[in-house]
Design an enzyme around this catalytic site. Structure first.
Site, PDB file in Angstrom:
ATOM      1  N   THR A  33       0.419  -0.789  -0.336  1.00  8.17           N
ATOM      2  CA  THR A  33      -0.012   0.114  -0.021  1.00  8.17           C
ATOM      3  C   THR A  33       0.701   1.228   0.031  1.00  8.17           C
ATOM      4  O   THR A  33       0.506   2.280  -0.474  1.00  8.17           O
ATOM      5  CB  THR A  33      -0.940  -0.122   0.735  1.00  8.17           C
ATOM      6  OG1 THR A  33      -0.322  -0.540   2.553  1.00  8.17           O
ATOM      7  CG2 THR A  33      -2.558  -1.118   1.197  1.00  8.17           C
ATOM      8  N   ASP A 171      10.359   0.571   4.104  1.00  8.99           N
ATOM      9  CA  ASP A 171      11.076  -0.333   4.662  1.00  8.99           C
ATOM     10  C   ASP A 171      12.049   0.467   5.615  1.00  8.99           C
ATOM     11  O   ASP A 171      12.308   0.800   6.702  1.00  8.99           O
ATOM     12  CB  ASP A 171      11.931  -0.974   4.416  1.00  8.99           C
ATOM     13  CG  ASP A 171      11.421  -2.209   3.741  1.00  8.99           C
ATOM     14  OD1 ASP A 171      10.240  -2.324   3.943  1.00  8.99           O
ATOM     15  OD2 ASP A 171      11.980  -2.542   2.152  1.00  8.99           O
TER      16      ASP A 171
END
Length: 388
Positions: A33, A171
């Site tokens: 997303t 990340d």
């Protein structure tokens, strides 16, 4: 941990050694997303990657890792053309971004040594951990005064531009901004990073399959392109649509039939996943913090994995098997793949009823099914990147 710093003879130069570290991460909810303008929930975990950096009095760059006997050497003027091991692209990408930030160069080479507890190829962002730890160390070495928020985004650009992976911010944001006993919430629509408390009576289990994956050479880029195509197609029907994740599930029900079947599955996943993230965060932030709220939140995690199986098609039989075995065990609130998918690991959210014998039941079943070992461990939300 200490063997990294015992090898400082491998890092030669006139300046002191600078040490930095960053954690791996698990993705709790919000699969694919972030680059679709949505929200992702993740956690930095208590497995860390460490770097030791020392400046040089010439333009040479030397890099080594405790996990391999080889060493890569290049220079400030040739690093973009020299072909090194894949992991060096992440360090050089961050160095490249920092040098651009500094106005085109720093004038000093460096030696860098890496040591890691974060498994590579397991979907827990060893690459982002390497980027953040490298960025902190080189930022200090070159005295650039880049703050952590800017460094997170700089590392993200390095992976997009230098490494060539069109990933979202998840990340780097989680590895950089993680906090002990907290989940990190990355809102791509507003470029905002927040945290929410992690329920203290629960834990996480990270279980890696024996299937490794590489983002740069995987189906990740295909899914990225499919999502762009889905957004473009829906935008012709919904003028002013900002991002795919801005759609409501009602919208995909109405406009979905006009899409190519593959693109509709991708859009259905992204839109439903964004809705799951919203409901998940509402449950975590609920005043009572009841067991019922946690169970409902966990069910959203498992529903996310089912969507990855059938709509986004980024799971694999090994991950599906692990999820199925985990949710059979008492005390598992929810379980899903973590990271991009197509291999790697699953993350299970557990309460006190789940113990070592429960974990053994899962890993033994996996070994019997696939004649391979699943590497499983209990983890907790941890602090993000830091100078050590």
């Amino acid at each position: 941990m200490t063997h990294l710093f015992e090898r400082t003879s491998d890092v030669s130069g006139p300046s002191p050694v600078i040490k930095a570290s960053a954690p791996g991460r698990v993705e709790i909810l919000g699969n694919h997303t972030d680059y679709n303008g949505g929200t992702v929930v993740g956690a930095a975990i208590d497995l860390r990657l460490r770097v030791a950096v020392r400046g040089r009095d010439d333009d040479r760059i030397r890099m080594a890792s405790t996990s391999t006997p080889s060493r890569f050497e290049t220079t400030l003027s040739t690093y973009r053309d020299d072909d090194g091991p894949d992991w060096t692209k992440y360090t050089l990408g961050v160095a490249d971004e920092l040098m651009m930030y500094a106005g085109g160069g720093t004038g000093t080479g460096f030696d860098l040594l890496v040591d890691s507890d974060v498994p590579s190829g397991a979907g827990v962002s060893s690459s982002a951990a390497l980027e953040l730890a490298t960025g902190l160390a080189l930022n200090a070495l070159w005295d650039l005064n880049v703050d952590l928020n800017a460094l997170i985004r700089l590392a993200h650009r390095a992976e997009n531009r230098y490494v060539g992976v069109p990933c979202g911010l998840l990340d780097q944001a989680v590895c950089g901004a993680g906090r002990q006993d907290a989940l990190v919430v990355v809102d791509a629509s507003e470029d905002r990073i927040d945290t929410v408390p992690f329920p203290g009576e629960t834990r996480l289990v990270l279980c890696s399959s024996h299937v490794r994956r590489s983002l740069a050479h995987s189906m990740y880029e295909t899914r990225y392109s499919e999502c762009r195509d889905a957004h473009s197609a829906v935008s012709r029907l919904v003028p002013g649509l900002g991002a795919l994740a801005d759609l409501h599930p009602f919208d995909t029900a109405v406009y979905g039939p006009a899409l190519d079947p593959v693109l509709r599955r991708r859009a259905d996943h992204v839109v439903a996943e964004e809705d799951r993230v919203t409901r998940f965060l509402d449950l975590l932030r609920s005043v009572d913090g009841s067991t019922g709220s946690l169970a409902a939140a966990g069910e959203l995690m498992t529903a996310s994995h089912r969507s990855s199986q059938t709509l986004f098609e980024n799971s694999c039989p090994e991950l599906d098997f692990l999820v199925d075995r985990f949710i059979e065990q008492p005390g598992v609130l929810g379980c899903r793949l973590t990271g991009a998918g197509w291999g790697g690991a699953v993350v299970a959210w557990i309460d006190g009823r789940f113990d070592e014998s429960s974990l053994a039941a899962v890993t033994e079943a996996y070994a019997e099914q696939f004649d391979a070992q699943a590497d499983a461990r209990f983890v907790r939300p941890s602090d993000g990147a830091r100078l050590d």
